[in-house]
Design an enzyme around this catalytic site. Structure first.
Site, PDB file in Angstrom:
ATOM      1  CG  PHE A  96       2.620  68.586 -50.950  1.00  0.00           C
ATOM      2  CD1 PHE A  96       3.986  68.335 -51.007  1.00  0.00           C
ATOM      3  CD2 PHE A  96       2.140  69.361 -49.897  1.00  0.00           C
ATOM      4  CE1 PHE A  96       4.859  68.851 -50.055  1.00  0.00           C
ATOM      5  CE2 PHE A  96       3.007  69.881 -48.943  1.00  0.00           C
ATOM      6  CZ  PHE A  96       4.371  69.623 -49.026  1.00  0.00           C
TER       7      PHE A  96
ATOM      8  CG  ASP B 170      -4.165  66.728 -47.633  1.00  0.00           C
ATOM      9  OD1 ASP B 170      -4.610  67.836 -47.285  1.00  0.00           O
ATOM     10  OD2 ASP B 170      -2.942  66.490 -47.735  1.00  0.00           O
TER      11      ASP B 170
ATOM     12  CE  LYS C   6      -0.841  75.051 -47.603  1.00  0.00           C
ATOM     13  NZ  LYS C   6      -0.633  73.659 -47.989  1.00  0.00           N
TER      14      LYS C   6
HETATM   15  C1  LIG Z   1       0.258  72.586 -47.537  1.00  0.00           C
HETATM   16  C2  LIG Z   1      -0.269  71.215 -47.623  1.00  0.00           C
HETATM   17  C3  LIG Z   1       0.126  70.217 -46.701  1.00  0.00           C
HETATM   18  C4  LIG Z   1       1.175  70.451 -45.645  1.00  0.00           C
HETATM   19  O1  LIG Z   1       0.809  71.422 -44.729  1.00  0.00           O
HETATM   20  P1  LIG Z   1       1.945  72.034 -43.737  1.00  0.00           P
HETATM   21  O2  LIG Z   1       1.147  72.941 -42.852  1.00  0.00           O
HETATM   22  O3  LIG Z   1       2.934  72.745 -44.600  1.00  0.00           O
HETATM   23  O4  LIG Z   1       2.551  70.901 -43.012  1.00  0.00           O
HETATM   24  C5  LIG Z   1      -0.465  68.970 -46.810  1.00  0.00           C
HETATM   25  N1  LIG Z   1      -1.381  68.703 -47.759  1.00  0.00           N
HETATM   26  C6  LIG Z   1      -1.772  69.628 -48.660  1.00  0.00           C
HETATM   27  C7  LIG Z   1      -2.804  69.266 -49.673  1.00  0.00           C
HETATM   28  C8  LIG Z   1      -1.222  70.902 -48.624  1.00  0.00           C
HETATM   29  O5  LIG Z   1      -1.599  71.810 -49.539  1.00  0.00           O
END
Ligand SMILES: *Cc1c(COP(=O)(O)O)cnc(C)c1O
Length: 398
Positions: A128, A215, A244
């Site tokens: 994701f 990520d 986050k």
């Molecule tokens: C939450 C998340 C995203 C997206 O972040 P947003 O602030 O919602 O755009 C991308 N990568 C990972 C691994 C995430 O947990």
């Protein structure tokens, strides 16, 4: 009612009015234990005094000036992030998806500088990376992509935790310039790869001249028991994205780069009006200072262990538990059947949890969770799981 809000979320029927550490209170002053932290955002818990006072003080002085000018808080925050990560420089934005957009642009620029006209990035099944067009195209979940074709091109998908699949993709596609991967998949079900997975990706990236892009939007900022999850592996990626928990609830994202990747974007290549503004950076500076001051990263490791020991003990011998796994306070309890219904049962017990990938209970408690709260979490959730698995066992009897 929420009738004037687009129905993009499946919301639970509760509204919180205030928080205090790991507690949230609804409008009737009912108290809930928060074991999700606003999806790994409020790592310092709710209403942390350090964050509160930082944004109060900053808001008295200045909220925003734009990146037309130098921003002292942004420069300070960059210094801190570089010091703590070992990376070289940083681009600030406002969310995870934006941080990944910056990473994807870096990879494309890298490809073009190598003379590759259609650069491609290896991404993983069940990953994701966000909801913008490029990041949903990178995401390995067809539900996220459904209805939004044409997708952004230039992504090659392979299974997670499978080094040979990466090697094969590299043989078949000469346009690959980067690998984008989560150190632990969060939305995908708390999938923890082999201990040397990231080291082997680092090796392949060095061997083939690719950018290793991590990520760390969910794994970063102390969650796994290191400031960044790649620090468990003693490597440095070329690119690392954060968001986050960086602002503990104040929106801020960051794309960190190292070595050759740190020299790719130049004046005019990228930008953001809000990115790294004085307010957001003041919150992030308070977050980083508090992690150190309260020794929260080391504590995340210990607390994660305590919680998992507790669940292992309580759920011992339960045949419906497939796995209990964690790295620090990133915890997954996988059952043998879909268990999304547990979220509502937990809410009724005033416990906030989440289920991902249909069968995995996801716990992301704040790093400040205390011993009593840990006991409450383990007791309440174990009882719910036992009740739930007994019920489903009965339903499946011949
Ligand atoms: C939450 C998340 C995203 C997206 O972040 P947003 O602030 O919602 O755009 C991308 N990568 C990972 C691994 C995430 O947990």
């Amino acid at each position: 009612m929420t009738s004037h809000i687009m129905p993009t979320y499946n919301r639970l029927p509760v509204t919180f009015e205030r928080g205090e550490g790991a507690w949230l209170f609804d409008e009737h002053n009912n108290r809930f234990l928060d074991a999700l932290s606003g999806i790994a955002v409020c790592n310092l818990g709710h209403a942390h005094p350090a964050v509160h006072s930082a944004i109060c003080e900053q808001s008295k002085k200045l909220l925003h000036t734009s990146n037309v000018y130098r921003i002292a808080n942004q420069e300070l925050l960059a210094d801190k992030l570089i010091e703590k990560s070992g990376m070289d420089n940083v681009f600030f934005c406002n969310s995870g998806a934006e941080a990944n957009e910056a990473a994807i642009k870096l990879a494309r620029k890298y490809g073009h500088e190598k003379g590759i006209e259609y650069p491609a990035i290896i991404v993983m099944d069940k990953s994701f990376h966000g909801r913008t067009l490029a990041t949903l195209s990178a995401t390995g979940n067809s539900k996220v992509q459904q209805g939004f074709a044409p997708l952004v091109e230039g992504f090659v998908r392979v299974p997670y935790n499978d080094i040979n699949a990466i090697k094969e993709a590299l043989v078949q596609n000469k346009n690959i310039v980067a690998i984008l991967v989560e150190p632990i998949q969060g939305e995908g079900g708390i999938n923890i790869p082999a201990a040397d997975y990231l080291n082997r990706i680092r090796g392949l990236c060095d061997q083939h001249g690719l950018l290793m892009m991590l990520d760390e939007i969910q794994t970063g900022i102390g969650r796994t028991g290191k400031f960044l999850a790649f620090q468990h592996n003693n490597i440095i990626p070329d690119v690392c994205t954060l968001a986050k928990a960086l602002g503990n609830g104040v929106p801020i994202g960051a794309c960190l780069a190292w070595g050759k990747a740190a020299r790719l974007l130049t004046t005019g290549n990228h930008g953001s009006t809000f990115g790294g503004n004085p307010l957001a950076c003041s919150a992030a500076l308070a977050v980083l200072a508090t992690l150190d001051k309260e020794n929260l990263i080391e504590l995340a490791r210990q607390k994660g262990q305590t919680i998992c020991d507790g669940f292992n003990e309580r759920l011992q011998g339960n045949k419906h538990i497939v796995d209990i796994r964690n790295k620090g306070l990133m915890i997954g309890i996988e059952l043998d059947s879909p268990c999304a219904g547990l979220v509502k049962s937990a809410l009724e017990q005033h416990l906030l949890i989440n289920v991902t990938n249909e069968t995995t209970i996801r716990l992301l408690p704040p790093l400040i969770i205390d011993e009593q709260q840990i006991r409450l979490l383990v007791d309440t959730l174990s009882a719910l799981i036992i009740e739930y698995t007994e019920k489903t066992a009965q339903e499946t009897l011949p």
